[in-house]
Design a protein around this motif. Structure first.
Motif, short mmCIF file in Angstrom:
data_model
loop_
_atom_site.label_atom_id
_atom_site.label_comp_id
_atom_site.label_asym_id
_atom_site.label_seq_id
_atom_site.Cartn_x
_atom_site.Cartn_y
_atom_site.Cartn_z
N UNK A 208 9.38 4.02 -7.60
CA UNK A 208 7.94 3.80 -7.77
C UNK A 208 7.32 3.16 -6.54
N UNK A 209 8.03 2.21 -5.93
CA UNK A 209 7.53 1.58 -4.70
C UNK A 209 7.41 2.61 -3.59
N UNK A 210 8.45 3.45 -3.42
CA UNK A 210 8.44 4.45 -2.35
C UNK A 210 7.32 5.46 -2.56
N UNK A 211 7.12 5.90 -3.79
CA UNK A 211 6.05 6.86 -4.09
C UNK A 211 4.68 6.26 -3.80
N UNK A 212 4.50 5.00 -4.15
CA UNK A 212 3.21 4.36 -3.91
C UNK A 212 2.96 4.16 -2.42
N UNK A 216 -1.69 8.58 -0.72
CA UNK A 216 -2.85 8.50 0.17
C UNK A 216 -3.83 7.42 -0.25
N UNK A 217 -3.87 7.11 -1.55
CA UNK A 217 -4.79 6.07 -2.03
C UNK A 217 -4.02 5.08 -2.91
N UNK A 218 -4.55 3.88 -3.04
CA UNK A 218 -3.88 2.83 -3.80
C UNK A 218 -4.75 2.43 -4.99
N UNK A 219 -4.29 2.63 -6.23
CA UNK A 219 -5.06 2.20 -7.40
C UNK A 219 -5.21 0.68 -7.42
N UNK A 220 -6.20 0.21 -8.18
CA UNK A 220 -6.42 -1.23 -8.32
C UNK A 220 -5.53 -1.78 -9.44
N UNK A 221 -4.23 -1.77 -9.20
CA UNK A 221 -3.30 -2.34 -10.16
C UNK A 221 -2.45 -3.40 -9.44
N UNK A 222 -1.54 -4.02 -10.18
CA UNK A 222 -0.77 -5.11 -9.58
C UNK A 222 0.14 -4.63 -8.46
#
Length: 441
Positions: A208-212, A216-222
């Protein structure tokens, strides 16, 4: 002049129920007792003055140390287990994740998960079948933790896989918590399965870390917030390993603590329907909706007192671990260096020296006139000092939203014939869950 603390002798068979043993031994002594001798010896502390010295005024001499060995297999060096400068750095980096603004961003996640839980409970109420409230609250809490961490970037099948692995790791952790005094080479049942579960969850989190990172964009989550966080003192981001440790810590810390608190709240309200009715009346006067908004939570003073009283009788972590660095004195007693210490808030919160009728569920003991300095001194469900739980506000918010929705919608009672017996599994929860019979208000 100081002296060694009194010693309680271990008898054959007592370690079969270590939590009950700690409670019984603590109840027979005045705030500090040594249990056992040699490598099995631990110092059990419950006196508020000694707790304050350990957690606040001399906290540097009381570290997590080797007693946290079973936790580090899963949590690595996250906030719960790390020490010294690493802990200070991680606390700085993690703090923004728990600010009020981040909680406000989480409102939709919390509300959606609570609404789904209310729908499940309503379906059970129609049939009259009991609901295992503990199991349901764990499901609710995991939904919230996953939603807060990963927002919409995680598909349902993967979320279910994470829930299953988290449950397996937590069960393994619970079975190891009383093994802190054993050498690392000592053979323990289930250790291979536990390590395999940790490795499997490890792989999922790293993926999950590698995929994030590649997105291209980062959601507003923790997770997005943690990836973007920069240490103001060094300019560094968290490494993948540190991100993994903090995500594991959020999983494990959030997995059952809030769920257990909600379960005990439902149990106490089922035993005291007059208090449940008063709580429901406060909700009716505060909002016309099925549940309050975050902004309305502040006006629910009685609801806050109910939760405070639940946390007094049923603290999320009823025992904590510490070790001394150097020798120290607690009141008239002397502790050697490297002493293994068990802090016991479960007993401190029930000490009649500080609490009138301590076994009685009474939310009004937290009114301004009754909750004074002595009571505040003897109340620490989330800790004290610099290592006070960073997630306290988040846990309290989730609990208040979920409990408001539940008590505002249903009347409930414990299923006939079910005996509630506390058991310690990292948190203290009802053995066998909590079957409730629900009826719509």
């Amino acid at each position: 002049m100081t002296c060694p603390p009194p010693t309680a002798t271990l008898r054959p068979g007592q370690l079969r129920d270590p939590f009950r043993l700690l409670m019984d031994v603590t109840a027979r002594h005045d705030g500090l007792v040594r249990l056992g001798r040699g490598p099995l010896g631990v110092y059990i502390v419950s006196h508020p003055d000694y707790i304050r010295r350990i957690l606040v005024t001399h906290s540097g001499n009381y570290i997590k140390g080797p007693l946290m060995k079973p936790f580090r297999t899963a949590l690595g060096n996250g906030l719960v287990t790390s020490e010294g400068e690493l802990w200070k750095r991680q606390r700085r980096l993690m703090q923004p994740a728990f600010h009020v603004r981040q909680l406000q961003l989480m409102e939709s996640v919390i509300v959606a998960a609570v609404d789904r839980a209310v729908d499940r409970w309503a379906a059970a109420a129609e049939t009259g079948r009991p609901v295992d409230f503990l199991d349901d609250c764990i499901e609710l809490n995991v939904e919230i933790v996953l939603g807060a961490l990963f927002s919409t970037s995680i598909d349902p099948a993967r979320a279910q896989r994470l829930r299953e692995l988290t449950s397996e790791v937590f069960a393994g952790l619970a079975s190891k918590v009383w093994t802190f005094f054993l050498p690392s080479w000592f053979p323990l049942p289930g250790v291979i399965r536990y390590r395999r579960a940790v490795a499997a969850l490890d792989a999922e989190v790293h993926a999950l870390i590698a995929e994030r990172r590649a997105a291209e964009s980062t959601p507003e989550d923790l997770l997005g917030l943690l990836l973007d966080t920069v240490d103001a003192e060094t300019g560094a981001h968290m490494s993948d390993q540190q991100l993994r440790d903090e995500i594991f810590t959020l999983f494990m810390s959030g997995y059952e603590t809030t769920a257990t608190g909600l379960t005990w709240a439902a149990y106490e309200l089922a035993r005291h329907p007059e208090i449940a009715a008063k709580l429901a009346a406060e909700l009716d006067g505060a909002t016309a909706r099925p549940r309050p908004t975050f902004a309305e939570l502040r006006s629910l003073e009685y609801g806050k007192r109910v939760i405070d009283e639940v946390l007094r009788l049923h603290p999320p972590f009823p025992i904590w671990f510490r070790s001394t660095v150097a020798a120290d004195d607690l009141g008239p007693y002397h502790l050697p260096a490297n002493a293994k210490i068990v802090l016991n808030p479960h007993m401190t919160h029930r000490d009649p020296a500080y609490w009138s009728d301590p076994e009685t569920f009474d939310p009004d003991r937290f009114t301004v006139g009754r909750f004074g300095t002595e009571q505040r001194h003897a109340y620490y469900p989330f800790g004290k000092g610099s290592r006070m739980c960073i997630g306290e506000r988040m846990s309290q918010t989730i609990t208040q939203v979920a409990l408001s929705a539940f008590t505002g919608t249903f009347e409930f009672s414990v299923a006939p014939g079910f005996e509630v017996v506390p058991q310690y599994v990292v948190t203290c929860q009802p053995k066998g869950g909590l079957p409730l019979i629900l009826r719509r208000r």
